[in-house]
Design a protein around this motif. Structure first.
Motif, PDB file in Angstrom:
ATOM      1  N   SER A  18       0.834  -1.199   0.000  1.00 39.26           N
ATOM      2  CA  SER A  18       0.000   0.000   0.000  1.00 39.26           C
ATOM      3  C   SER A  18       0.872   1.253   0.000  1.00 39.26           C
ATOM      4  O   SER A  18       0.578   2.241  -0.684  1.00 39.26           O
ATOM      5  N   PHE A  19       1.975   1.194   0.774  1.00 42.71           N
ATOM      6  CA  PHE A  19       2.902   2.330   0.807  1.00 42.71           C
ATOM      7  C   PHE A  19       3.586   2.510  -0.541  1.00 42.71           C
ATOM      8  O   PHE A  19       3.837   3.651  -0.974  1.00 42.71           O
ATOM      9  N   LEU A  22       1.522   4.551  -2.874  1.00 41.00           N
ATOM     10  CA  LEU A  22       1.566   5.954  -2.473  1.00 41.00           C
ATOM     11  C   LEU A  22       2.882   6.592  -2.906  1.00 41.00           C
ATOM     12  O   LEU A  22       2.903   7.697  -3.462  1.00 41.00           O
ATOM     13  N   TYR A  25       3.241   7.213  -6.685  1.00 43.02           N
ATOM     14  CA  TYR A  25       2.424   8.341  -7.131  1.00 43.02           C
ATOM     15  C   TYR A  25       3.009   9.675  -6.682  1.00 43.02           C
ATOM     16  O   TYR A  25       3.072  10.636  -7.451  1.00 43.02           O
ATOM     17  N   ARG A  26       3.472   9.745  -5.431  1.00 42.84           N
ATOM     18  CA  ARG A  26       3.858  11.037  -4.852  1.00 42.84           C
ATOM     19  C   ARG A  26       5.292  11.463  -5.145  1.00 42.84           C
ATOM     20  O   ARG A  26       5.548  12.653  -5.355  1.00 42.84           O
ATOM     21  N   ILE A  33       5.810  11.773   1.439  1.00 41.44           N
ATOM     22  CA  ILE A  33       5.312  10.392   1.503  1.00 41.44           C
ATOM     23  C   ILE A  33       5.199   9.873   2.936  1.00 41.44           C
ATOM     24  O   ILE A  33       4.749   8.750   3.147  1.00 41.44           O
ATOM     25  N   HIS A  37      -1.328  13.229   4.914  1.00 43.42           N
ATOM     26  CA  HIS A  37      -2.377  12.217   5.017  1.00 43.42           C
ATOM     27  C   HIS A  37      -2.767  11.707   3.631  1.00 43.42           C
ATOM     28  O   HIS A  37      -2.785  12.454   2.655  1.00 43.42           O
ATOM     29  N   SER A  38      -3.078  10.411   3.555  1.00 48.17           N
ATOM     30  CA  SER A  38      -3.504   9.808   2.289  1.00 48.17           C
ATOM     31  C   SER A  38      -4.828  10.400   1.838  1.00 48.17           C
ATOM     32  O   SER A  38      -5.709  10.682   2.647  1.00 48.17           O
ATOM     33  N   CYS A  40      -7.742  10.659  -1.804  1.00 46.32           N
ATOM     34  CA  CYS A  40      -8.149  10.172  -3.121  1.00 46.32           C
ATOM     35  C   CYS A  40      -7.631  11.147  -4.178  1.00 46.32           C
ATOM     36  O   CYS A  40      -7.924  12.344  -4.101  1.00 46.32           O
ATOM     37  N   LYS A  46      -9.657  13.204   2.159  1.00 45.59           N
ATOM     38  CA  LYS A  46      -8.725  12.495   3.021  1.00 45.59           C
ATOM     39  C   LYS A  46      -9.313  11.147   3.423  1.00 45.59           C
ATOM     40  O   LYS A  46     -10.465  11.070   3.845  1.00 45.59           O
ATOM     41  N   LEU A  52      -7.727   2.426   4.540  1.00 47.87           N
ATOM     42  CA  LEU A  52      -6.295   2.192   4.357  1.00 47.87           C
ATOM     43  C   LEU A  52      -5.858   0.783   4.735  1.00 47.87           C
ATOM     44  O   LEU A  52      -4.666   0.521   4.851  1.00 47.87           O
ATOM     45  N   TYR A  76      -3.548  -1.724  -7.705  1.00 47.78           N
ATOM     46  CA  TYR A  76      -3.272  -1.433  -6.297  1.00 47.78           C
ATOM     47  C   TYR A  76      -3.504  -2.676  -5.439  1.00 47.78           C
ATOM     48  O   TYR A  76      -2.711  -3.006  -4.561  1.00 47.78           O
TER      49      TYR A  76
END
Length: 270
Positions: A18-19, A22, A25-26, A33, A37-38, A40, A46, A52, A76
């Protein structure tokens, strides 16, 4: 008891997966990262804790954002499952005796997790952008050298000079890439691949690296053949596309996948 520990390792791997999504993408966007906060990426809402939980959250919402109903790419979910599986198989390949772990086994396992995590992120970004993020590459190189220094210190008779030289070469390549070559070249991909190769040699050894390159180029060749077959009926569309884009190959993606696979295989064979 041992089964429960291995289940926990799989869950840990899924959280890492999951990380990874993220981070992939970031990082190219220059976003934080760790502390941000995560959210959409479609509606910017948020995400809450219930959003999560790896694998379970995706299945519970039917593969869609809970808030804007935008479809979430299935990759994902697949990456979380793959990451959990890789972590589990890695633990099994190291032949860890969960009920009688030594400090050395724990350290080696943690180093392996961090190294493989860096390859996951490098592979993900390269697959999307055809580039290697320098910050992740530097982390990979430093981690590789620290691991080999630890191995040399913990095992008598090992020499660390080779790894120090490789680290120096890696830093030199990154310096050239960042400060000099970027002024004259539009693409520094080759230099970054060389730096990644040095990191792989340091961490996994020259023999594993040679097989890594062989498997990576085999995968690239198979992918090329597959693309050729699938585009035979679409020749006009291919002719009208940008030929330069067709020539871009995510070499680091294939090398990272091959290296992870071979590290695990070699662990089993020891």
């Amino acid at each position: 008891m041992e089964i429960i520990i291995y289940v926990l390792i799989f869950i840990m791997g899924a959280f890492f997966g999951s990380f990874f999504t993220l981070a992939v993408y970031r990082i190219p966007l220059g976003l934080d990262i760790l502390y941000e906060h995560s959210f959409c990426p479609n509606c910017n809402t948020k995400l809450k804790m219930k959003d999560l939980i790896p694998i379970i959250s995706y299945i519970s919402v039917g593969g869609k954002c809970r808030y804007c109903k935008e479809k979430i790419r299935i990759r994902y979910l697949l990456l979380e499952i793959l990451s959990g599986t890789v972590f589990l198989v890695l633990a099994l390949s190291l032949k860890l005796n969960i009920l009688n772990l030594t400090v050395n086994e724990i350290i080696c396992f943690l180093f392996s997790i961090c190294y493989i995590a860096s390859l996951f992120i490098i592979a993900g970004i390269d697959k999307e952008k055809i580039q290697i993020q320098k910050s992740v590459l530097l982390f990979n190189l430093i981690l590789s050298v620290l691991f080999m220094i630890y191995v040399c210190i913990s095992k008598s008779g090992q020499v660390i000079y080779t790894y120090i030289i490789l680290l120096a070469l890696s830093i030199l390549l990154l310096t050239l890439d960042i400060w000099f070559l970027k002024k004259n070249l539009h693409e520094n991909y080759t230099i970054e691949i060389l730096a990644l190769s040095l990191g792989m040699i340091v961490f996994s050894g020259a023999e594993v690296y040679y097989y890594t390159v062989a498997i990576a180029f085999l995968l690239i060749g198979l992918k090329g053949i597959f693309n050729k077959i699938t585009t035979i009926k679409k020749r006009k569309a291919v002719i009208n596309t940008d030929r330069n884009k067709e020539l871009k190959i995510p070499v680091a993606f294939y090398m990272s996948i091959a290296n992870i696979f071979l590290i695990i295989i070699y662990n089993f064979l020891r």
